[in-house]
Design a protein around this motif. Structure first.
Motif, short mmCIF file in Angstrom:
data_model
loop_
_atom_site.label_atom_id
_atom_site.label_comp_id
_atom_site.label_asym_id
_atom_site.label_seq_id
_atom_site.Cartn_x
_atom_site.Cartn_y
_atom_site.Cartn_z
N PHE A 23 8.09 -0.75 5.68
CA PHE A 23 7.72 0.48 5.52
C PHE A 23 9.03 1.76 5.15
O PHE A 23 10.45 1.13 5.29
CB PHE A 23 7.69 0.27 6.98
CG PHE A 23 6.55 0.20 8.31
CD1 PHE A 23 7.15 -1.26 8.24
CD2 PHE A 23 5.56 1.08 8.01
CE1 PHE A 23 5.16 -1.88 9.04
CE2 PHE A 23 4.70 0.67 9.15
CZ PHE A 23 3.77 -0.54 9.60
N SER A 24 8.77 2.09 4.22
CA SER A 24 9.27 3.25 3.74
C SER A 24 8.93 3.95 3.25
O SER A 24 7.67 4.19 3.24
CB SER A 24 10.15 3.03 2.62
OG SER A 24 9.60 1.91 1.20
N LEU A 35 4.16 7.23 2.44
CA LEU A 35 4.44 6.04 2.92
C LEU A 35 4.76 4.75 2.34
O LEU A 35 3.27 4.68 2.12
CB LEU A 35 3.76 6.54 4.22
CG LEU A 35 4.21 5.50 5.47
CD1 LEU A 35 5.68 5.14 5.39
CD2 LEU A 35 3.62 5.30 6.53
N THR A 36 4.76 3.90 2.19
CA THR A 36 5.55 2.64 1.84
C THR A 36 5.10 1.75 2.54
O THR A 36 6.15 1.33 2.75
CB THR A 36 6.04 1.76 0.19
OG1 THR A 36 5.65 3.60 -0.90
CG2 THR A 36 5.97 1.65 -0.26
N ILE A 37 3.78 0.63 2.44
CA ILE A 37 4.08 -0.95 3.39
C ILE A 37 4.34 -1.53 2.19
O ILE A 37 3.25 -2.03 1.30
CB ILE A 37 2.64 -0.67 4.12
CG1 ILE A 37 3.08 0.64 4.95
CG2 ILE A 37 2.97 -1.53 5.68
CD1 ILE A 37 1.75 0.70 5.97
N GLN A 38 5.31 -2.30 2.20
CA GLN A 38 5.32 -3.84 2.08
C GLN A 38 4.35 -4.83 2.35
O GLN A 38 4.97 -5.12 3.41
CB GLN A 38 6.80 -4.54 1.19
CG GLN A 38 7.18 -2.99 0.06
CD GLN A 38 8.46 -3.41 -0.49
OE1 GLN A 38 9.35 -3.67 0.61
NE2 GLN A 38 8.82 -2.87 -1.54
N VAL A 88 0.78 -1.04 0.43
CA VAL A 88 0.43 -0.14 0.22
C VAL A 88 1.14 1.50 -0.01
O VAL A 88 2.04 0.70 0.32
CB VAL A 88 -1.20 -0.11 1.14
CG1 VAL A 88 -2.27 -1.13 0.86
CG2 VAL A 88 -0.49 0.46 2.69
N GLU A 89 -0.08 2.77 -0.74
CA GLU A 89 0.75 3.33 -0.84
C GLU A 89 0.06 4.48 -0.29
O GLU A 89 -0.66 4.37 0.00
CB GLU A 89 0.46 4.25 -1.93
CG GLU A 89 2.19 3.86 -2.31
CD GLU A 89 2.72 4.34 -4.14
OE1 GLU A 89 4.22 3.81 -4.53
OE2 GLU A 89 2.63 4.80 -4.24
N LEU A 116 7.08 7.42 12.95
CA LEU A 116 7.86 6.52 12.52
C LEU A 116 8.87 7.55 11.48
O LEU A 116 9.94 6.31 11.84
CB LEU A 116 6.58 6.27 10.97
CG LEU A 116 5.29 5.27 12.02
CD1 LEU A 116 4.20 5.27 10.73
CD2 LEU A 116 5.92 3.75 12.06
N ILE A 117 8.78 8.15 11.07
CA ILE A 117 9.95 8.68 10.22
C ILE A 117 9.58 10.24 10.31
O ILE A 117 8.42 11.01 9.96
CB ILE A 117 10.07 8.69 8.77
CG1 ILE A 117 11.29 8.70 8.25
CG2 ILE A 117 8.93 8.28 8.02
CD1 ILE A 117 11.29 8.13 6.51
N TYR A 118 10.58 10.57 9.68
CA TYR A 118 11.08 12.23 10.22
C TYR A 118 11.60 13.03 9.03
O TYR A 118 12.89 12.58 9.14
CB TYR A 118 11.64 12.84 11.32
CG TYR A 118 12.10 15.04 11.35
CD1 TYR A 118 12.72 14.51 11.72
CD2 TYR A 118 10.67 15.28 10.96
CE1 TYR A 118 13.57 15.95 11.55
CE2 TYR A 118 11.77 16.84 11.38
CZ TYR A 118 12.50 16.69 11.75
OH TYR A 118 13.39 18.45 11.88
N PHE A 119 11.64 14.17 7.95
CA PHE A 119 11.90 14.08 7.30
C PHE A 119 12.23 16.11 7.18
O PHE A 119 11.42 16.79 8.02
CB PHE A 119 11.41 14.48 5.43
CG PHE A 119 10.84 12.65 4.73
CD1 PHE A 119 9.64 12.46 5.38
CD2 PHE A 119 12.06 12.49 4.51
CE1 PHE A 119 9.73 11.54 4.74
CE2 PHE A 119 11.62 11.52 3.52
CZ PHE A 119 10.82 10.50 3.94
N GLN A 120 12.87 17.04 7.02
CA GLN A 120 13.74 17.66 7.57
C GLN A 120 14.65 18.64 6.87
O GLN A 120 15.73 18.50 6.38
CB GLN A 120 14.91 18.16 9.35
CG GLN A 120 14.75 18.99 9.29
CD GLN A 120 14.57 21.11 9.04
OE1 GLN A 120 12.78 20.96 9.25
NE2 GLN A 120 14.20 21.93 8.97
#
Lengths: 113, 113
Positions: free
Chosen positions: B65-66, B77-80, B19-20, B46-50
């Motif tokens: 997860f990516s 956010l992609t979950i395989q 899923v995306e 989960l994740i952080y972008f700055q």
């Protein structure tokens, strides 16, 4: 490192006061407070930056003790609309580094008539 | 846009499918966060972008997860190979900087059957 919130839950009568605490084991740059109602996204309440400031918003105020790495949210003369889950989020830097906003597990607040 | 936009709002998928999830942050916000919230639980980072810094992926629960952020704006956010334990509400938030207040999207409710 996830901040620790206390209490986990509190039940109040309308008009009573509540204090929600948030503490971290790391030095903090800022503390953010959010309220989330069931089935909705978290909504921003206030942000406190290091400097030991205290802020107020109607009958909701908060303090930030930078030395103790603690923040408290104060709800006075609570209203039914205050019910929800309160989250504190902490940030260790003001930006420029890979450091996210980390939230505690939340404090469930129930206001009864 | 006026606020953080997430799509889809609901997603039901079969176990094992990919899923995306998409997040459109507030224009000009350099910081973008992904959180996961399971039923009745707190916000799990989960994740952080700055900006252009390398993302903080420390919260991703597994290599299934990516996430990426293209052009410093939209994030996916992609979950395989989804599993039932991936079922949760996935929340995206953005802010001007790590120390600034964060605005949340309404979330994507993912159900893996």
């Amino acid at each position: 490192q996830q901040p620790v919130q206390s209490p986990q839950a509190v039940i109040l009568r309308e008009g009573e006061d509540a204090v929600i605490n948030c503490s971290s084991s790391k030095a903090l740059y800022s503390v953010h407070w959010y309220r989330q109602k069931h089935g909705e996204a978290p909504v921003f309440l206030m942000i406190l930056l290091k400097g030991g400031e205290q802020k107020g918003h109607e009958k909701i105020s908060a303090s930030f003790n930078e030395k103790k790495q603690q923040s408290s949210l104060y709800l006075t003369a609570s209203q039914l609309s205050y019910s929800g889950t309160y989250f504190c989020g902490t940030a260790r830097t003001s930006g420029g580094g890979a450091d996210g906003l980390t939230f505690g597990k939340g404090t469930h607040l129930i206001i009864q008539p | 846009g006026a606020g953080v936009s997430q799509s889809p709002s609901n997603k039901v998928t079969e176990k094992g499918k990919d899923v995306e999830l998409r997040c459109d942050p507030i224009s000009g916000h350099t910081a973008l966060y992904w959180y996961r919230q399971s039923l009745g639980q707190g916000l799990e980072f989960l994740i952080y972008f700055q900006g252009n810094s390398a993302p903080d992926k420390s919260g991703l629960p597994s290599d299934r997860f990516s996430a990426e952020r293209t052009g410093g704006s939209v994030s996916t956010l992609t979950i395989q190979r989804t599993q039932q334990e991936d079922s949760a509400v996935y929340l995206c938030a953005s802010s001007l900087g790590t120390g600034g207040l964060a605005f949340f999207g309404q979330g994507t409710r993912l159900t893996v059957v």
